[in-house]
Design an enzyme around this catalytic site. Structure first.
Site, PDB file in Angstrom:
ATOM      1  CB  CYS A   1      19.957 -26.299 -36.507  1.00 54.82           C
ATOM      2  SG  CYS A   1      20.340 -24.433 -36.540  1.00 54.82           S
TER       3      CYS A   1
ATOM      4  CG  HIS B   1      14.367 -27.260 -34.953  1.00 58.56           C
ATOM      5  ND1 HIS B   1      15.458 -27.613 -34.504  1.00 58.56           N
ATOM      6  CD2 HIS B   1      14.255 -26.167 -35.715  1.00 58.56           C
ATOM      7  CE1 HIS B   1      16.273 -26.752 -35.283  1.00 58.56           C
ATOM      8  NE2 HIS B   1      15.757 -25.765 -35.707  1.00 58.56           N
TER       9      HIS B   1
ATOM     10  CG  HIS C   1      19.239 -23.333 -31.863  1.00 59.73           C
ATOM     11  ND1 HIS C   1      19.869 -24.238 -32.073  1.00 59.73           N
ATOM     12  CD2 HIS C   1      18.516 -23.131 -32.841  1.00 59.73           C
ATOM     13  CE1 HIS C   1      19.545 -24.870 -33.137  1.00 59.73           C
ATOM     14  NE2 HIS C   1      18.897 -24.126 -33.836  1.00 59.73           N
TER      15      HIS C   1
END
Length: 390
Positions: free
Chosen positions: A159, A284, A318
């Site tokens: 990520c 995040h 995401h």
């Protein structure tokens, strides 16, 4: 040194260009853009998954070796900046134009489809190329489109991949290996990531709810963001970045946020800013129990309750390897002249009391927006923080 971010191409569940993405992300009435179901048969379970699928038509790719959904997404982003790029490249040696892309899936969805054909008929389809799955495939395709002859490579650190791509692009310019870098990230939906995060019990049963008491995981999504990075300053610049690797656990974050704090402190130091000068933090904020608890602790340590925070993953889902670039792209849009009313993404939903030691954004900037910080935290404690500013 800071580097200029001369232009941005972006596509995700929020929209297919700068204006549509910004309009959705700052609207106080926006709600998650994820949808129920995944349009391929999943192997691990029969449950439905809430995913962020791009619905807009994507450009066709005629070269079979490049023809993947991942490359269609990044081509769409490139076409948005192509005119500006052509103007900039007129005075730049192609050997001094680099490409760095972050991804975690590349063309794996094409590989999955090809494997099904292999199982059905005993051979791969004629238009399948193994190179479609390679992690440098998006960088190679952008270099092909742009005529870039300089350094080109892919970064895959889960990520934080495309956050790392922007940091690496900045380093190339600082080291005088390039004058212009096309950099960003792209990821597309595939079985591997849906099944993998399901196996980790990290996928939300409905909408992703960052920092909420009832949060139960992520909504996997797809998208792309591509920047033109230049040596010259522009209206929006990458002022600084920080990276750390705390290696606490293969998938769980270090609970006290040591690595996250280190990345943010490095970014602030490189940008020559104090924490109090940041106008907005794009967290995040995955919506998983452990990540949000760690990040809220880390943010409270540096920013207290003085800086507005939100996680736009509540809206976009995401996007994994593309998340760092897409969320830096959202910060770019907030700092750009397109955001004439100085709006911020709104945090919505009930906040977990254990995360309630930071200030969540209500949509209005406290001051004129000048500096934004964007966080990307990945498996293995691979952390990136970026500071963008005017």
């Amino acid at each position: 040194m800071s580097v200029g971010l001369a232009d941005l191409g972006i596509i995700c569940t929020l929209g297919d260009d700068k204006s549509s993405v910004l309009a959705t992300v700052i609207s106080p009435t926006s709600r998650p853009q994820t949808c129920l179901s995944f349009d391929q048969q999943l192997s691990l379970s029969e449950r439905n998954y809430w995913v962020g699928k791009v619905r807009q038509p994507l450009p066709m790719i005629v070269e079979p070796q490049f023809n993947t959904r991942n490359n269609q997404l990044i081509r769409h982003a490139f076409e948005q900046i192509q005119k500006n790029f052509e103007c900039i490249r007129q005075h730049v040696d192609p050997q001094r134009i680099a490409v760095i892309m972050g991804t975690s899936t590349s063309g794996i969805d094409s590989g999955e489809a090809a494997r099904e054909k292999l199982l059905e008929g005993g051979q791969f389809p004629n238009d399948f190329y193994y190179s479609q799955q390679e992690l440098n495939a998006p960088a190679e395709y952008i270099a092909h489109l742009a005529g870039a002859k300089g350094v080109r490579f892919g970064i895959s650190t889960a990520c934080s991949s495309s956050g790392k791509a922007l940091l690496s692009a900045k380093a190339l310019i600082e080291a005088d290996f390039a004058d212009v870098v096309l950099c960003g990230g792209v990821d597309s939906l595939c079985k591997m990531t849906v099944n993998g995060f399901s196996a980790l019990d990290s996928t939300a049963h409905e909408f992703c709810q960052p920092f909420a008491a009832e949060r139960d995981g992520i909504n996997i999504a797809e998208g792309a963001a591509l920047f033109i990075m230049t040596r010259e300053s522009g209206a929006v610049n990458l002022l600084g970045g920080g990276a750390s690797s705390d290696a606490y656990h293969v998938s769980a974050p270090e609970p006290t946020g040591t690595g996250a704090i280190a990345a943010m402190e490095q970014a602030l130091q490189q940008a020559n800013l104090s924490a109090s000068e940041i106008d907005y933090v794009n967290a995040h904020g995955t919506g998983t129990v452990k990540n949000d608890a760690m990040e809220s602790t880390a943010l409270a340590t540096l920013f207290g309750t003085c800086v507005p925070v939100s996680s736009t993953k509540a809206l976009t889902g995401h996007t994994l390897g593309a998340a760092g670039a897409i969320e830096a792209g959202i910060c770019w849009l907030l700092l750009s002249e397109l955001n004439s009313h100085q709006r911020l993404p709104v945090h919505f939903g009930q906040i977990d009391p254990t995360c309630d030691h930071i200030m969540f954004s209500q949509g209005n900037a406290q001051n004129k927006l000048q500096y934004c910080l964007s966080n990307s935290f990945a498996f293995g404690g691979n952390n990136v923080a970026l500071v963008l500013g005017n």
